[in-house]
Design a protein around this motif. Structure first.
Motif, PDB file in Angstrom:
ATOM      1  N   VAL A 150       0.861  -1.126  -0.194  1.00 57.09           N
ATOM      2  CA  VAL A 150       0.032   0.072   0.194  1.00 57.09           C
ATOM      3  C   VAL A 150       0.709   1.277   0.178  1.00 57.09           C
ATOM      4  O   VAL A 150       1.716   1.243   0.828  1.00 57.09           O
ATOM      5  N   SER A 151       0.524   2.186  -0.866  1.00 57.07           N
ATOM      6  CA  SER A 151       1.342   3.298  -1.057  1.00 57.07           C
ATOM      7  C   SER A 151       0.213   4.547  -0.575  1.00 57.07           C
ATOM      8  O   SER A 151      -0.920   4.540  -1.176  1.00 57.07           O
ATOM      9  N   CYS A 152       0.743   5.207   0.268  1.00 56.68           N
ATOM     10  CA  CYS A 152      -0.510   6.212   0.765  1.00 56.68           C
ATOM     11  C   CYS A 152      -0.511   7.848   0.263  1.00 56.68           C
ATOM     12  O   CYS A 152      -1.154   8.794   0.674  1.00 56.68           O
ATOM     13  N   ARG A 153       0.511   7.828  -0.791  1.00 57.83           N
ATOM     14  CA  ARG A 153       0.768   9.122  -1.379  1.00 57.83           C
ATOM     15  C   ARG A 153      -0.499   9.552  -2.226  1.00 57.83           C
ATOM     16  O   ARG A 153      -0.905  10.767  -1.722  1.00 57.83           O
ATOM     17  N   ASP A 154      -1.261   8.842  -2.906  1.00 63.13           N
ATOM     18  CA  ASP A 154      -2.404   9.157  -3.600  1.00 63.13           C
ATOM     19  C   ASP A 154      -3.626   9.438  -2.753  1.00 63.13           C
ATOM     20  O   ASP A 154      -4.221  10.514  -2.958  1.00 63.13           O
ATOM     21  N   SER A 155      -3.775   8.480  -1.819  1.00 63.36           N
ATOM     22  CA  SER A 155      -4.764   8.548  -0.838  1.00 63.36           C
ATOM     23  C   SER A 155      -4.774   9.768   0.234  1.00 63.36           C
ATOM     24  O   SER A 155      -6.008  10.093   0.498  1.00 63.36           O
ATOM     25  N   LEU A 156      -3.904  10.043   0.652  1.00 61.32           N
ATOM     26  CA  LEU A 156      -3.727  10.909   1.592  1.00 61.32           C
ATOM     27  C   LEU A 156      -3.177  12.526   0.994  1.00 61.32           C
ATOM     28  O   LEU A 156      -3.599  13.540   1.651  1.00 61.32           O
ATOM     29  N   LEU A 157      -2.830  12.473  -0.026  1.00 66.21           N
ATOM     30  CA  LEU A 157      -2.057  13.755  -0.731  1.00 66.21           C
ATOM     31  C   LEU A 157      -2.626  14.233  -1.826  1.00 66.21           C
ATOM     32  O   LEU A 157      -2.957  15.580  -2.050  1.00 66.21           O
ATOM     33  N   ARG A 158      -3.557  13.436  -2.618  1.00 69.13           N
ATOM     34  CA  ARG A 158      -4.074  13.951  -3.813  1.00 69.13           C
ATOM     35  C   ARG A 158      -5.640  13.469  -4.111  1.00 69.13           C
ATOM     36  O   ARG A 158      -6.067  13.652  -5.217  1.00 69.13           O
ATOM     37  N   SER A 159      -6.168  12.910  -2.898  1.00 66.66           N
ATOM     38  CA  SER A 159      -7.465  12.355  -3.304  1.00 66.66           C
ATOM     39  C   SER A 159      -8.760  13.690  -2.946  1.00 66.66           C
ATOM     40  O   SER A 159      -9.808  13.454  -3.367  1.00 66.66           O
ATOM     41  N   ASP A 160      -8.045  14.929  -2.592  1.00 67.11           N
ATOM     42  CA  ASP A 160      -9.060  15.806  -2.315  1.00 67.11           C
ATOM     43  C   ASP A 160      -8.504  17.221  -3.427  1.00 67.11           C
ATOM     44  O   ASP A 160      -7.509  17.235  -3.352  1.00 67.11           O
ATOM     45  N   ARG A 161      -9.390  17.875  -3.726  1.00 65.77           N
ATOM     46  CA  ARG A 161      -9.160  19.250  -4.535  1.00 65.77           C
ATOM     47  C   ARG A 161      -8.065  20.070  -3.629  1.00 65.77           C
ATOM     48  O   ARG A 161      -7.022  20.628  -4.337  1.00 65.77           O
ATOM     49  N   LEU A 162      -8.446  20.149  -2.351  1.00 65.41           N
ATOM     50  CA  LEU A 162      -7.672  21.154  -1.670  1.00 65.41           C
ATOM     51  C   LEU A 162      -6.362  20.700  -1.213  1.00 65.41           C
ATOM     52  O   LEU A 162      -5.152  21.418  -1.028  1.00 65.41           O
ATOM     53  N   MET A 163      -6.064  19.149  -1.506  1.00 65.42           N
ATOM     54  CA  MET A 163      -5.124  18.556  -0.984  1.00 65.42           C
ATOM     55  C   MET A 163      -4.226  18.906   0.293  1.00 65.42           C
ATOM     56  O   MET A 163      -3.278  19.713   0.687  1.00 65.42           O
ATOM     57  N   LEU A 164      -5.132  18.888   1.344  1.00 66.00           N
ATOM     58  CA  LEU A 164      -5.058  19.516   2.693  1.00 66.00           C
ATOM     59  C   LEU A 164      -3.735  19.174   3.659  1.00 66.00           C
ATOM     60  O   LEU A 164      -3.234  19.817   3.983  1.00 66.00           O
ATOM     61  N   VAL A 165      -3.382  17.731   3.470  1.00 59.86           N
ATOM     62  CA  VAL A 165      -2.369  17.356   4.193  1.00 59.86           C
ATOM     63  C   VAL A 165      -1.107  17.998   3.419  1.00 59.86           C
ATOM     64  O   VAL A 165      -0.124  18.483   4.039  1.00 59.86           O
TER      65      VAL A 165
END
Length: 257
Positions: A135-150
């Motif tokens: 599992v890579s968390c880059r896409d799910s945590l950094l790129r999954s929302d428009r704001l890229m909140l994290v």
């Protein structure tokens, strides 16, 4: 009141008629010759549960049941949720350190360890390397929302670190302060103790006893400025040092002699 309830029912039925045909099972006791207020509410709820909803901004219908088929956290693994929790804890710790070190400014001296911890967990999140279960968390945590909140939260704190020039005062790897920084702070503390000791009464003793230390401090500052090894802590501390320096001493910045 009864009229408004009937109107609400008609509006619900109108939206229902414009959508695809749904079979709505309505209890026969509701549809009597006379509908009570509770009966109208039950009928409206029955229609709404099966009817699509119209969105004027999109000019289309979508099913209410369709929304429940996509849980918000469906695509986030347990491993990524754990990393996100650690990120939140370290983010909070670093922010608290920054606030407590705001005046006098000691954000580089006091907070380089907490910033290093934050940077470490963010590197794990943003890495291409796979974690447990591939599992890579880059896409799910950094790129999954428009704001890229994290990403935005981390970058805001990174900008504070960069703008403070903390890398100039902290060793490579963020393990300790540089020797120049430690020496400057030691000399600064020595000058402050001298000023404090001779501050009361006649300043002639202060001008005599503190002259060498204060001049050495200013020479060190000029050398570090030339070598670009200053950070906000040192810049702010030198301005703080100017305040107790009496104008009667020839070496003080405010002196006219």
């Amino acid at each position: 009141m009864y009229i408004f309830q009937v109107a609400a029912l008609l509006i619900a039925l109108l939206y229902y008629g414009n959508a695809q045909t749904f079979t709505v099972a309505v209890n026969s006791t509701i549809l009597g010759s006379e509908l009570s207020a509770d009966g109208l509410k039950q009928l409206a709820a029955a229609v709404a549960s099966q009817s699509p909803v119209f969105q004027p901004s999109r000019g289309s219908y979508f099913s209410l049941n369709l929304l429940s088929a996509f849980p918000e956290d469906l695509e986030v693994s347990d491993y990524c949720v754990e990393l996100l929790a650690i990120f939140g804890q370290r983010y909070s710790t670093y922010v608290n350190c920054l606030v407590s070190a705001a005046r006098p400014v000691k954000v580089c001296q006091n907070c380089y360890g907490t910033y290093d911890n934050l940077m470490e967990i963010y590197t794990n999140i943003s890495s291409d390397q796979m974690g447990p279960g591939n599992v890579s968390c880059r896409d799910s945590l950094l790129r999954s929302d428009r704001l890229m909140l994290v990403f935005l939260l981390y970058n805001n704190l990174k900008d504070i670190w960069t703008g403070s020039e903390c890398n100039s005062c902290v060793s490579l790897g963020l393990h300790s302060l540089t020797n120049d920084t430690l020496y400057f702070m030691a000399t600064l503390n020595q000058s402050l103790r001298c000023f404090e000791k001779f501050q009361q009464g006649n300043h002639s003793a202060l001008c005599k006893e503190c002259k060498t230390t204060y001049r050495g401090l200013n020479e060190l500052y000029s050398r570090m400025e030339k070598n670009r090894t200053l950070c906000i802590d040192i810049e702010d501390s030198r301005m703080f040092l100017s305040s107790p320096c009496p104008a009667s001493c020839s070496f003080c910045p405010s002196s006219s002699t």
